[in-house]
Write a protein that holds these residues in place. Sequence first.
Motif, PDB file in Angstrom:
ATOM      1  N   LEU A   1      -4.508  -3.391  11.312  1.00 52.14           N
ATOM      2  CA  LEU A   1      -5.262  -2.996  12.508  1.00 52.14           C
ATOM      3  C   LEU A   1      -6.172  -1.797  12.244  1.00 52.14           C
ATOM      4  O   LEU A   1      -7.180  -1.618  12.920  1.00 52.14           O
TER       5      LEU A   1
ATOM      6  N   LYS B   1      -2.573   4.444   0.335  1.00 54.68           N
ATOM      7  CA  LYS B   1      -1.735   3.229   0.263  1.00 54.68           C
ATOM      8  C   LYS B   1      -2.188   2.299  -0.858  1.00 54.68           C
ATOM      9  O   LYS B   1      -1.375   1.693  -1.540  1.00 54.68           O
ATOM     10  N   TYR B   2      -3.501   2.162  -1.002  1.00 55.15           N
ATOM     11  CA  TYR B   2      -4.006   1.166  -1.945  1.00 55.15           C
ATOM     12  C   TYR B   2      -4.445   1.762  -3.286  1.00 55.15           C
ATOM     13  O   TYR B   2      -5.308   1.232  -3.959  1.00 55.15           O
TER      14      TYR B   2
ATOM     15  N   ASP C   1     -11.642   6.375  -3.300  1.00 52.28           N
ATOM     16  CA  ASP C   1     -10.403   6.301  -4.069  1.00 52.28           C
ATOM     17  C   ASP C   1     -10.636   5.581  -5.386  1.00 52.28           C
ATOM     18  O   ASP C   1     -11.699   4.984  -5.605  1.00 52.28           O
TER      19      ASP C   1
ATOM     20  N   ILE D   1      -6.997  -0.089  -5.986  1.00 55.35           N
ATOM     21  CA  ILE D   1      -7.037  -1.497  -6.418  1.00 55.35           C
ATOM     22  C   ILE D   1      -8.317  -2.225  -6.001  1.00 55.35           C
ATOM     23  O   ILE D   1      -8.604  -3.303  -6.494  1.00 55.35           O
TER      24      ILE D   1
ATOM     25  N   PHE E   1     -15.179   4.236   1.234  1.00 55.87           N
ATOM     26  CA  PHE E   1     -15.550   3.921   2.613  1.00 55.87           C
ATOM     27  C   PHE E   1     -16.481   5.005   3.111  1.00 55.87           C
ATOM     28  O   PHE E   1     -16.257   6.191   2.839  1.00 55.87           O
TER      29      PHE E   1
ATOM     30  N   ARG F   1      -6.613  -8.602   9.690  1.00 56.00           N
ATOM     31  CA  ARG F   1      -7.006  -9.094   8.380  1.00 56.00           C
ATOM     32  C   ARG F   1      -6.473  -8.191   7.288  1.00 56.00           C
ATOM     33  O   ARG F   1      -6.649  -6.974   7.321  1.00 56.00           O
TER      34      ARG F   1
HETATM   35  P1  ADP Z   1      -3.551  -2.373   6.847  1.00 59.07           P
HETATM   36  O1  ADP Z   1      -3.852  -1.288   5.880  1.00 59.07           O
HETATM   37  O2  ADP Z   1      -2.645  -1.966   7.937  1.00 59.07           O
HETATM   38  O3  ADP Z   1      -3.176  -3.654   6.207  1.00 59.07           O
HETATM   39  P2  ADP Z   1      -6.348  -2.091   7.556  1.00 59.07           P
HETATM   40  O4  ADP Z   1      -7.131  -2.704   8.648  1.00 59.07           O
HETATM   41  O5  ADP Z   1      -6.349  -0.613   7.474  1.00 59.07           O
HETATM   42  O6  ADP Z   1      -4.900  -2.697   7.648  1.00 59.07           O
HETATM   43  O7  ADP Z   1      -6.917  -2.664   6.205  1.00 59.07           O
HETATM   44  C1  ADP Z   1      -7.077  -4.027   6.044  1.00 59.07           C
HETATM   45  C2  ADP Z   1      -6.944  -4.439   4.591  1.00 59.07           C
HETATM   46  O8  ADP Z   1      -8.022  -3.914   3.835  1.00 59.07           O
HETATM   47  C3  ADP Z   1      -5.729  -3.915   3.921  1.00 59.07           C
HETATM   48  O9  ADP Z   1      -4.639  -4.765   4.125  1.00 59.07           O
HETATM   49  C4  ADP Z   1      -6.137  -3.838   2.465  1.00 59.07           C
HETATM   50  O10 ADP Z   1      -5.926  -5.076   1.831  1.00 59.07           O
HETATM   51  C5  ADP Z   1      -7.638  -3.600   2.525  1.00 59.07           C
HETATM   52  N1  ADP Z   1      -7.982  -2.178   2.277  1.00 59.07           N
HETATM   53  C6  ADP Z   1      -8.264  -1.251   3.199  1.00 59.07           C
HETATM   54  N2  ADP Z   1      -8.580  -0.069   2.617  1.00 59.07           N
HETATM   55  C7  ADP Z   1      -8.502  -0.278   1.295  1.00 59.07           C
HETATM   56  C8  ADP Z   1      -8.718   0.556   0.142  1.00 59.07           C
HETATM   57  N3  ADP Z   1      -9.071   1.860   0.247  1.00 59.07           N
HETATM   58  N4  ADP Z   1      -8.549  -0.002  -1.082  1.00 59.07           N
HETATM   59  C9  ADP Z   1      -8.205  -1.284  -1.207  1.00 59.07           C
HETATM   60  N5  ADP Z   1      -7.987  -2.120  -0.172  1.00 59.07           N
HETATM   61  C10 ADP Z   1      -8.124  -1.619   1.071  1.00 59.07           C
END
Ligand code: ADP
Length: 714
Positions: free
Chosen positions: A537, A478-479, A506, A509, A565, A524
Amino acid sequence: MDRSITLGLIQNTAILLAFSMIYDYSWVQGRESKTLFKKFLTGFIIGSIAIILMLTPWKQVTGLVFDTRSVLLSLAGLFFGFIPTLIAVIMALIYRFALGGSGVWMGISVIISSGAIGLLWRKYRPSWREGKYITELAVLGILVHLTMLSLTILLPSDKIIETLRNITIPILTIYPTGTVLLGILMVRQLSNWENKKAAEKLIESERRFSEMLKNTPLFSVIIDTNGNITFCNEPILKVTGYTLEEVAGKNAFEILIPEETVNAVRDAFGYILHGKTGHYNYETEMLVKDGSKLTVSWFATVLRDENNVASGVACIGENITTRKQAEAELLNARFIAEESDKLKSIFLANMSHEIRTPMNAIMGFSGLIGEPGLNEKEKNHYINIIRNSGDRLLQIINDIIDVSKLEAKQLSLNLSECNADEIFTNSVETFRKSELLLKKPGIKLLLNLPHNDEDIKFISDYHRFQQVLDNLLSNAIKYSDSGNIETGYSIRTEEGNKIVEGYVKDAGIGIPEDMNKLIFERFRQVEERRFHEGAGLGLSISKGIIDLMGGEIWFTSELNKGTTFYFKVPYLIPENEQRIPVKTQTPIPDLKGKTVLIAEDDYNSFYYIRLLLEELNASILHAENGNVVMRLVRHKVPDLILLDINMPVMSGFDCMEEMNASGIRTKVIAQTAYAMLDEKERCINAGCNGYIAKPIKKSELYEIIYRVINQDIS
Ligand code: ADP
């Protein structure tokens, strides 16, 4: 002056001095306890002195004797008050009257007038001692003796002129002087006594004061103008851990005040010392011997010497550390409550968006699918969209349930043997086929498995482990818009314990640094990325699961460069967790020749379950509420009931109760949409043999049916 006058004067002086001593010892010193008896006794003594004085007169002119009773009685009135003076006057009167002679009336009148003038002076000039008391005494003496002179009028007329000629000068010189001198003596005696008393009182009050300071739970400390400690009470020593020797004479700023605040406290001290008010309230931190700090609220008073120069500061302090901490906690709690309120609003807005979007697709395309003229390809495409949207909806609902379960500490792990290679391969293959990744052709998903000779098997919750990995992979996709996404794991030993450590890397961003901690909290999200789908979530659930497994999840990230991660879990989860034996593929049950009653009020759900059961060759019965269930089972007991718990008219629980009461025994699988809390336990307790949560997945339904059918319930 002839000899008799000199002698008389000396004698009178001696007697009057004796009188003054009586005043000192019996009257002044016993000032605080004056009973009526004492007053009478004193009056009697003064009266006796007056008589003695009258017994030692000197002759002024033939037939006229003089003594100093006027001095005695006027001062008695002034110093002793009414009762003693009255007694003395009466005694003197009686004696003088008994003496008789030509001067009897004058003598009597002088006795009365002297006593009366003394008493009146005492009454109307009560504070005569406070100002120029010598002048007061002189005026009194002159007044008494002018009266005495005027009373010569009571003498036989032939003696008046001669007497006046003889006595005027001594009466107006010696007598007032005597009154003044004796008066001064008595005033001094009184003042001495008062000073002594004041000193005693001062010592007593000082004793009480220092006793109080010693015993109060409050802190008290006295410091001189240089800040050196001259007094320090027990509570300070007790709290700070110092001994008296360690603080006495030491500089309070150096020993009791933390370094970072010492300048401010010094300034405040200077201000107090040189300010006008003389007392102040202020708070400081106080340093304890072990280095910890207390918060103390002080009340400080400037101490001054006899020249009104500041000599130090006395401080009384209250330890308000606990109160301060409570206040801080309260503030923090308020902040957290407000934050959580804000988060909830964000969550609701988010949820609404997250639910409406797939809903929109489902409703739109299910409308379109019925339109005439659609070819097979289009239909399949629409069905695909509907299924994906359904999956997305289900994902959200599952996430909400997981979050709630985690919050209620209701999420438990189903432990089994897990094959790490299998989990990672499964996830990667599923994502490679997923629309999420297919929409982003610039991204390659790579799998990096360790080269093991044999499969790595560890004990964990297979589904939950996979859920975490899936969450991280879906976020990574997604990101990111391009670049490789890599995932894999390793087995390591950490502090003697074997662990499985997975990662998802990844080139997306990235995550801003200020979100480092917050990112794992539910709801958050990084604010400006709201255009991405997600309810915020995923990471909080992942963290909840990993925590539950006794592991850890963290990440490293660089904005616009990418994020990695990591998560690690123990190779073996402690024994006290629920343990399910090694997972094996469940065979598909065969229901040929068996009757299954589907108790389900929602027709679509019934229809769906019927389709699944028909594949197992079962004969199907349908009951849309509890009443119908009971009617059917009373008629003929089916082999299996799939019992919806939440039905109109009569609930599933009521059916169970009634069947148990009527001795109807068959196999029952409860199905409910309440995946929460203790629903499963309640169903099993009600007598159900199995439980399945909606939405029902084919494989799960088959699995539970297989287990229940082959269960011995007799
Ligand atoms: P969601 O993806 O449903 O918004 P998550 O709890 O999975 O909720 O993630 C919280 C937030 O963390 C995301 O909204 C995003 O901004 C950030 N995030 C999570 N994983 C990544 C990633 N791999 N790269 C960049 N930002 C991330």
